[in-house]
Each structure stands twice: as structure tokens, then as C-alpha cells.
Design a protein around this motif. Structure first.
Motif, PDB file in Angstrom:
ATOM      1  N   GLY A  83      -9.524  41.913  32.031  1.00  0.00           N
ATOM      2  CA  GLY A  83      -8.332  42.633  31.234  1.00  0.00           C
ATOM      3  C   GLY A  83      -9.004  43.929  30.840  1.00  0.00           C
ATOM      4  N   ILE A  84      -9.873  43.691  30.004  1.00  0.00           N
ATOM      5  CA  ILE A  84     -10.541  44.871  29.451  1.00  0.00           C
ATOM      6  C   ILE A  84     -10.798  46.136  30.324  1.00  0.00           C
ATOM      7  CG2 ILE A  84     -12.551  45.776  27.884  1.00  0.00           C
ATOM      8  CD1 ILE A  84     -12.262  42.992  26.386  1.00  0.00           C
ATOM      9  N   MET A 268      -4.776  50.685  45.856  1.00  0.00           N
ATOM     10  CA  MET A 268      -3.600  49.952  46.215  1.00  0.00           C
ATOM     11  C   MET A 268      -2.367  50.798  45.402  1.00  0.00           C
ATOM     12  SD  MET A 268      -1.699  47.699  43.706  1.00  0.00           S
ATOM     13  CE  MET A 268      -2.850  46.856  42.668  1.00  0.00           C
ATOM     14  N   LYS A 269      -2.680  51.396  44.178  1.00  0.00           N
ATOM     15  CA  LYS A 269      -1.737  52.074  43.224  1.00  0.00           C
ATOM     16  C   LYS A 269      -1.391  53.372  44.153  1.00  0.00           C
ATOM     17  CE  LYS A 269      -3.418  50.537  38.806  1.00  0.00           C
ATOM     18  NZ  LYS A 269      -3.883  50.923  37.564  1.00  0.00           N
ATOM     19  N   ALA A 272       1.110  52.270  46.679  1.00  0.00           N
ATOM     20  CA  ALA A 272       2.630  51.897  45.982  1.00  0.00           C
ATOM     21  C   ALA A 272       3.033  53.277  45.728  1.00  0.00           C
ATOM     22  CB  ALA A 272       2.228  51.067  44.784  1.00  0.00           C
ATOM     23  N   ARG A 273       2.339  54.450  45.213  1.00  0.00           N
ATOM     24  CA  ARG A 273       3.075  55.489  44.893  1.00  0.00           C
ATOM     25  C   ARG A 273       3.524  56.142  46.007  1.00  0.00           C
ATOM     26  NH1 ARG A 273      -0.167  57.167  39.245  1.00  0.00           N
ATOM     27  NH2 ARG A 273       1.582  57.157  38.130  1.00  0.00           N
ATOM     28  N   VAL A 276       6.870  55.081  47.616  1.00  0.00           N
ATOM     29  CA  VAL A 276       8.239  55.201  46.973  1.00  0.00           C
ATOM     30  C   VAL A 276       8.498  56.764  47.141  1.00  0.00           C
ATOM     31  CG1 VAL A 276       8.266  53.190  45.553  1.00  0.00           C
ATOM     32  CG2 VAL A 276       6.984  55.054  44.667  1.00  0.00           C
TER      33      VAL A 276
ATOM     34  N   ASN B   2      13.564  54.065  43.287  1.00  0.00           N
ATOM     35  CA  ASN B   2      13.224  55.550  43.095  1.00  0.00           C
ATOM     36  C   ASN B   2      11.720  55.441  42.755  1.00  0.00           C
ATOM     37  OD1 ASN B   2      13.414  55.017  40.406  1.00  0.00           O
ATOM     38  ND2 ASN B   2      15.225  56.377  40.438  1.00  0.00           N
ATOM     39  N   GLY B   3      11.094  54.292  42.230  1.00  0.00           N
ATOM     40  CA  GLY B   3       9.837  54.394  41.682  1.00  0.00           C
ATOM     41  C   GLY B   3       9.626  54.626  40.285  1.00  0.00           C
ATOM     42  N   PHE B  30       0.363  46.400  32.371  1.00  0.00           N
ATOM     43  CA  PHE B  30      -0.444  45.408  32.652  1.00  0.00           C
ATOM     44  C   PHE B  30       0.224  44.127  32.614  1.00  0.00           C
ATOM     45  CE2 PHE B  30      -4.015  42.051  32.304  1.00  0.00           C
ATOM     46  CZ  PHE B  30      -4.768  42.552  33.203  1.00  0.00           C
ATOM     47  N   PRO B  51       2.454  49.243  40.149  1.00  0.00           N
ATOM     48  CA  PRO B  51       1.686  50.005  40.628  1.00  0.00           C
ATOM     49  C   PRO B  51       2.450  51.196  41.002  1.00  0.00           C
ATOM     50  CG  PRO B  51       1.375  48.020  41.780  1.00  0.00           C
ATOM     51  CD  PRO B  51       2.677  47.684  40.911  1.00  0.00           C
ATOM     52  N   GLN B  52       3.690  51.246  41.191  1.00  0.00           N
ATOM     53  CA  GLN B  52       4.415  52.618  41.328  1.00  0.00           C
ATOM     54  C   GLN B  52       4.409  53.384  40.065  1.00  0.00           C
ATOM     55  OE1 GLN B  52       8.404  51.109  42.048  1.00  0.00           O
ATOM     56  NE2 GLN B  52       7.971  50.306  44.104  1.00  0.00           N
ATOM     57  N   VAL B  53       4.182  52.753  39.080  1.00  0.00           N
ATOM     58  CA  VAL B  53       3.990  53.645  37.493  1.00  0.00           C
ATOM     59  C   VAL B  53       2.596  53.474  37.018  1.00  0.00           C
ATOM     60  CG1 VAL B  53       6.366  53.198  37.013  1.00  0.00           C
ATOM     61  CG2 VAL B  53       4.847  51.778  36.117  1.00  0.00           C
ATOM     62  N   GLY B  54       1.636  53.601  37.942  1.00  0.00           N
ATOM     63  CA  GLY B  54       0.266  53.539  37.520  1.00  0.00           C
ATOM     64  C   GLY B  54      -0.342  52.103  36.736  1.00  0.00           C
ATOM     65  N   GLY B  55       0.703  51.268  36.879  1.00  0.00           N
ATOM     66  CA  GLY B  55      -0.157  50.057  36.094  1.00  0.00           C
ATOM     67  C   GLY B  55      -0.184  48.902  37.210  1.00  0.00           C
ATOM     68  N   ALA B  56      -0.345  47.587  36.900  1.00  0.00           N
ATOM     69  CA  ALA B  56      -0.907  46.689  37.873  1.00  0.00           C
ATOM     70  C   ALA B  56      -0.436  45.368  37.255  1.00  0.00           C
ATOM     71  CB  ALA B  56      -2.051  46.793  38.499  1.00  0.00           C
ATOM     72  N   PHE B  58      -1.864  41.331  38.152  1.00  0.00           N
ATOM     73  CA  PHE B  58      -2.890  40.513  38.881  1.00  0.00           C
ATOM     74  C   PHE B  58      -2.770  39.068  38.886  1.00  0.00           C
ATOM     75  CE2 PHE B  58      -4.679  44.606  37.211  1.00  0.00           C
ATOM     76  CZ  PHE B  58      -5.250  45.042  38.414  1.00  0.00           C
ATOM     77  N   ALA B  73      -6.615  43.307  28.157  1.00  0.00           N
ATOM     78  CA  ALA B  73      -6.013  44.567  28.444  1.00  0.00           C
ATOM     79  C   ALA B  73      -5.419  45.095  27.278  1.00  0.00           C
ATOM     80  CB  ALA B  73      -5.103  44.351  29.366  1.00  0.00           C
ATOM     81  N   LYS B  78      -3.395  48.664  26.364  1.00  0.00           N
ATOM     82  CA  LYS B  78      -2.420  48.511  27.194  1.00  0.00           C
ATOM     83  C   LYS B  78      -1.343  47.638  26.679  1.00  0.00           C
ATOM     84  CE  LYS B  78      -4.461  51.041  30.208  1.00  0.00           C
ATOM     85  NZ  LYS B  78      -4.254  52.684  30.416  1.00  0.00           N
TER      86      LYS B  78
END
Lengths: 277, 384
Positions: A83-84, A268-269, A272-273, A276, B2-3, B30, B51-56, B58, B73, B78
Motif C-alpha cells: 500500500g505504501i 492500466m490507469k 481506463a482514462r 472514458v 463520464n469518468g 486507494f 483508475p478513471q480518476v487516477g486511483g486504483a 487492488f 496507502a 491516500k
């Protein structure tokens, strides 16, 4: 006359006044190797986040290192480190813990993150025993050894930790003993620079809970024993499994280039972006 | 879709999906989890949306590592959450205690299911109510919210993040399979109408040796990693500076009390309650999905001329005992309704029994919500 100060003293947390290691413990050697590697690379402790679990080796970064340190629950440091690293991908994340912590209770996190090949350095200090709780058998205690929980001798086969992590998919694996401080320091330097899961196993003598109780002897005797048993991968390749039984294969065992998880997460990010937008 | 982080609009939406959207609206970056029914839709949605907004999101090897990664995290700065059901919480409990001990903001969603043990995954039961408070070892306080609709799955998730950040603590959403899988209207407001909070952190450049990052009843600034604070974070007994102390009992006493008092001192601000019992002689006390049946039965009872009201706990932990006591002073009968064998009932009884008769009405079958007709029958019975 000016005061004599150890060149690595600047890395030690100011509130720390003494070591908690027993006399003769190998963990002091490992501590120095880590700090010499960081110093040798011209890096600063602010470039790192250290994570440790429970046990003697976990007390190397916590509290000694004057850095961000997370001292976690038993067996879980690699999971916290995951996570870190995801939150601070530009920092170096280093896990320092023992064999009981990383391989017994925390074994799954070790192999799963080796498989993921997430960039982090994991130092597994293998003393072959549970030192802090008073000398109980570990999955690394050789067969037949008497410990406090195996008064008639251990009846289990042991893990070859380095092989386990290699098989799980780590991109860098090295194994050394406390009798190889220079080689260890060099491997830690490489591990820090590795883009991937970099694992180093270090056999570290525990004269109090292992040496004294099992009759293996003092710190010096244990270090002599490590030297005698150590063998290079090249020499080891010529021997049978049976002949290798009591030997420690030391050296850099794996150094591969393969997909690293954070890089894949970045892709992956972006995907995803893109989908959309 | 719309992401965008906040999906402003009116929807016919599943509770679990609304929870994920609430997390995004609150600023979650996160999430880590492990698949489990009936919570998977939250994880699925987070995996798609973060992921659409820069996060994820897991998927970890187990729930133990999921909560560990969430705590890691959070220390990396985060806003983080995990989602699971009872069996997953059982595995997480040690590290939930860790999160409390080192004061880590995070949100834990428990979509409760038929238990004990592996139980019946698709059935909603309020079976983990006390586990949230008492499951990890040692004395501690926790915050837990109980939504009763998909709209509240959204709203309460936002509140949970704000509480987590404000008080530097894990916050539970105690939902269940009914609320999680229910589909209803959900209104997601404009982003500027959603209040979001972020933890206090020390002033940049503060001398690390002078940072008191722990054990302040008014919530210490969090010396998050990567900012040069050189934070020593240990779950072992420690002092205000994070320094380990394993020899002095007064340090342990300070460690336990400060952590608990940090929550208890702010109980009034944390407590959310719905009160509809003015002039009522009979008060139905409930929370979560069961509160819907209670409200229906009370409305029917009043139509019949019975002075019956409701008190709905939204914040179950810290337990708002003062609120229960205050309510009981004006009541003759308190009927506690839960979809279990009576988990919060003893806590309510302890506060209410001095002034009122307190009884417990379980559903006919655990795993069913009380039939409003059954509740009404009970109301008529005690009103005689």
C-alpha cells in the motif's frame, strides 16, 4: 580533541541511545550493510520508507533508522509495504524482517508479491529460530535440532527461502551470510536500484537462542560455520541435492528484467482514462 | 459514465454501487479487497471507477493483506478503503487494531451476511455489530454507521471518510446484504455540495524531533510518509512522539486512554440519530434495514391511535447511551428490533431499563427483516 562519531551515525534516530540486540547478534552487521549501501549510493534516508514486522530483525529499522518507518503486525510487513509503494511510487520501500515473520506467518504475502514483481526491497534476516520469544523452531530450523518447542528435535523439513522466492517470480534474489558483509552491501545496492521485487536472504547468527541452546556455539563459531558451509552457485551446480543439504548457496542467484507491477498499473490507469474520454 | 469523480445525477442504483460512488465522491484514491459475497459489487465498481480518476483498486491475496495495504496507502497520504463481509472482517481484525493503534484514517465497509462462520452468503443479517466494536483485542473505541438505503450507502460512505480523516481512525460502514443489494433512487449531488475533509498534517519543514504525531485527544496531526517527517510509526505501546515504550505501565495506560478518549471526547459530533418519538409512550429502537420496517409499523400504530414512535441509530459506535437514556425518560415501553438474536439490545437495555420496560423483538427467522405486522402486534400487546 573532537568527538569521534561513526560515519553512519547520522542515519540513526537521535532518540536511540542503545542497541537492543544480544551480544554477538548478526543483525548489527546487517544494519551496517543496509546503511553502507544507502550511503554508497549517495542516497538519503528521506528517499526511503522502511517497513518491518515482528521479531528481532524487525527492530533494525524500528527504531534505529532516522526515516519514515512503519513497524507492523506479525507477518504482514510486505502487505503494508504494498500500500505504501502504491501511494508513494517514487520512494524506495524496504522491508526488513526475519524468517519467522516473512516465511512462516507471512509466507503468502512474500510469494504473492514476488509473483507481482512489485518494486520493493525485501531483506529476510534468517537466524533459523524465533529469537525474541525465546528460541522456538521456525520453518528454517534444520531437522533434528532441539528448540524450546521441539525438545525432542524438530521433525520438519525446512524451506529454502531463496529458491522459494525465485520460483515465485522475483526479478532479483541474492543470498549471503553475516560473514559476507561486503558482498551483502553490494547486493543491497543492486536491490535498491532494481526495478522489481528484489529479495535478499541473509543468514544471521543468533548465538543466544540458537547457538547456546542447540550447542552450535558462540557467534564466532557460528560465523566460521557459515563460511565453511557457503558455496557459490557455480560450485553448487556441480553437486547433487544430497551433497548440498547442509550448504548455503551464496551469491546473486537471479537478476532478471521482467514486467514490474507499478509500471503495469500506470499503463492500466492510462487505459481506463482513455476508455472514458 | 463520464469518468468524473462525482457522478452528479439521479439514478436507480444498487446500494453497493452507491457505496463505491460515495467513496469516489469523498476523495478515495486507494482500495484493496478480496472477493466475497455480498460485498463484491462495491469492489467491482471501485475497480472500474478508481483508475478513471487516477486511483486504483487492488485484489489482494486475502483480507489480511487488503486491510494492511489500505493502512499502508493511508500512511502514504491516500484516502483509502476496503470492503468485505463478516468472514473477511474476522481475518482483518488484527490489522484493524493496528490501524486504531497508530491512528490511521480508513473506511471499512462490512456488507453483513448470514453467519456465524461461512454461514449463508446472500442473506442479510446484522450479525457483526459487536464484532466491529469488540473484535480486535484490547480496549478501543470505533466509529460505525448503519445505512438503511442505497441513498445512505452513498451519503454514509462520504461521512465515514470525513470522520476517518477528522479523527484519524478506521470507520465502519455496517451495511448488510439487504441494503447492499437493494435498488432504489440515489441522488448524487453537485461536487461542490459534497463536503469532504482531509486529515491535519504537520507544517512542512517542522523539526521531526518536535512532531507530536500521536495520542492527542484532540487528534494529532498525522506525520504521513514521504514528507521528511521521519515518522516512527509502531503499534507497540508508544508515546506522543511515536517512541516505543515497553516497560512503563503508565505509558500503556496513556496509550489506551488517549486512543479511546479521542473518540469519546467527540461523541456528540459523531452521533447521528433519527428521532421520531415526541409524545410517544412506546418507542421502537432499531438501525439499518430493520429501521424501515420499524418506521412502517410505527406509522400504522399511530393511525390506530397508539402513541408509538421510533429512534433509529445511524451511529451505533461509539454507542450513544445518553441519547437512549434521554428517550427512555419519556417512554413507557422500548422495543428493540434487530435482525439477529439481540446484539445491541443489552447496550440499549442498560441505558433504558431504569425508566421504561425494555423488550426485544427478533425477526421470525433470523435473516428476515421483521414483518411490520409482527411489530404492530407487539405494539398493540404492550400498549394494553
Amino acid at each position: 580533541m573532537s568527538e569521534l562519531v561513526h560515519p553512519l551515525h547520522r542515519f540513526i534516530r537521535p532518540s536511540v541511545k542503545y542497541s537492543t540486540f544480544c551480544p554477538g547478534c548478526g543483525d548489527g552487521t546487517v544494519t551496517q550493510a543496509i546503511l553502507r549501501a544507502i550511503d554508497g549510493l549517495g542516497m538519503n534516508l528521506d528517499d526511503f520508507v522502511f517497513v518491518s514486522g515482528i521479531g528481532c530483525a524487525a527492530w533494525i529499522p524500528s527504531p534505529f533508522f532516522n526515516a519514515d518507518v512503519l513497524h507492523t503486525t506479525h507477518g504482514r510487513p510486505i502487505a503494508f509495504a504494498f500500500g505504501i509503494k502504491m501511494g508513494l511510487p517514487d520512494k524506495k520501500v524496504m522491508v526488513v524482517s526475519g524468517d519467522g515473520d516473512l516465511v512462516a506467518i507471512g509466507g503468502n504475502h512474500l510469494i504473492q508479491n514476488a509473483r507481482r514483481n512489485i518494486e520493493m526491497v525485501v531483506l529476510c534476516i534468517n537466524n533459523g529460530i524465533y529469537g525474541m520469544t525465546g528460541g522456538q523452531a521456525a520453518p528454517t530450523t534444520p531437522m533434528g535440532i532441539r528448540t524450546t518447542t521441539t525438545p525432542y528435535g524438530t521433525v520438519e523439513n525446512i524451506f529454502n527461502i531463496s529458491r522459494l522466492v525465485m520460483a515465485a517470480g522475483a526479478s532479483f534474489v541474492a543470498c549471503w551470510t553475516a560473514a559476507h558483509p561486503k558482498q551483502l552491501t553490494n547486493s543491497i545496492k543492486k536491490a535498491i536500484q532494481k526495478k522489481g521485487f528484489a529479495f535478499i536472504e541473509v543468514f544471521s547468527q543468533c548465538p543466544i537462542q540458537f547457538g547456546r541452546k542447540t550447542g552450535v556455539g558462540s557467534a564466532v563459531q557460528m560465523l566460521e560455520d557459515y563460511k565453511k558451509r557457503s558455496i557459490s552457485p557455480k560450485e553448487a551446480a556441480k553437486l547433487s541435492e544430497e551433497e548440498l543439504k547442509d550448504r548455503i548457496v551464496v551469491g546473486e542467484l537471479v537478476d532478471l528484467e521482467k514486467p514490474e507491477m507499478l509500471e503495469e498499473v500506470k499503463k492500466m490507469k492510462n487505459k481506463a482514462r482513455g476508455e472514458v474520454e | 459514465m463520464n469518468g468524473k469523480r462525482v457522478q452528479t445525477g439521479r439514478y436507480f442504483m444498487m446500494g453497493n454501487v452507491a457505496c463505491a460512488e460515495g467513496a469516489l465522491a469523498a476523495g478515495c484514491e486507494f482500495s484493496a479487497g478480496y472477493p466475497i459475497t455480498p460485498a463484491t459489487e462495491v469492489a467491482n465498481r471501485l475497480a472500474e471507477r478508481l483508475p478513471q480518476v487516477g486511483g486504483a483498486f487492488f485484489q489482494m491475496e486475502d483480507e489480511i493483506s487488503a486491510i494492511a495495504a489500505v493502512v499502508g496507502a493511508s500512511w502514504a497520504g491516500k484516502k483509502s478503503m476496503t470492503v468485505t463481509s463478516g468472514p473477511g472482517i474476522s481475518l482483518m481484525l488484527e490489522n484493524i487494531g493496528f490501524a486504531i493503534g497508530v491512528e490511521t484514517p480508513c473506511v471499512i465497509v462490512n456488507v453483513q451476511r448470514g453467519a456465524p462462520t461461512t454461514g449463508m452468503p446472500t442473506v442479510g443479517v446484522q450479525g457483526d455489530m459487536v464484532q466491529a466494536k469488540r473484535g480486535s483485542h484490547g480496549d478501543y473505541e470505533i466509529i460505525a454507521l448503519c445505512p438503511s438505503s442505497p441513498q445512505e450507502m452513498f451519503d454514509h460512505t462520504v461521512i465515514a471518510f470525513n470522520y476517518a480523516e477528522r479523527y484519524r481512525t478506521p470507520v465502519f460502514i455496517l451495511s448488510d446484504a439487504f441494503v447492499g443489494h437493494m435498488r432504489e433512487e440515489v441522488v448524487i449531488p453537485e461536487p461542490e455540495k459534497i463536503k469532504t475533509e482531509y486529515r491535519k498534517i504537520p507544517e512542512p519543514g517542522t523539526d521531526p524531533q518536535k512532531i507530536k504525531g500521536f495520542l492527542d485527544e484532540d487528534v494529532a496531526p498525522m506525520p504521513i510518509f514521504g514528507r521528511g517527517f521521519k515518522a516512527h510509526v509502531t503499534s507497540s505501546c508508544h508515546d506522543e512522539y511515536g517512541k516505543r515504550n515497553l516497560i512503563d505501565i503508565s505509558a500503556l495506560d496513556n496509550f489506551i486512554r488517549k486512543l479511546s478518549n479521542k473518540i469519546l471526547k467527540h461523541k456528540e459530533e459523531i452521533t447521528l440519530i433519527e428521532r421520531d418519538y415526541e409524545g410517544a409512550e412506546i418507542v421502537l429502537v432499531s438501525y439499518g434495514a430493520v429501521a424501515r420496517a420499524a418506521a412502517m409499523a410505527a406509522a400504522q400504530g399511530r393511525k390506530e391511535g397508539i402513541p408509538v414512535g421510533t429512534l433509529r441509530l445511524i451511529t451505533v459506535w461509539p454507542f450513544p447511551g445518553e441519547e437512549i437514556e434521554k428517550m427512555a425518560r419519556g417512554a413507557k415501553h422500548v422495543i428493540v428490533l434487530e435482525n439477529n438474536l439481540g446484539q445491541i439490545y443489552p447496550y440499549i437495555k442498560a441505558e433504558a431499563a431504569h425508566d421504561a420496560e425494555v423488550s426485544f423483538l427478533p425477526p421470525r427467522l433470523v435473516g428476515e427483516i421483521q414483518d411490520p405486522e409482527d411489530i404492530l402486534r407487539k405494539i398493540r400487546e404492550v400498549s394494553k
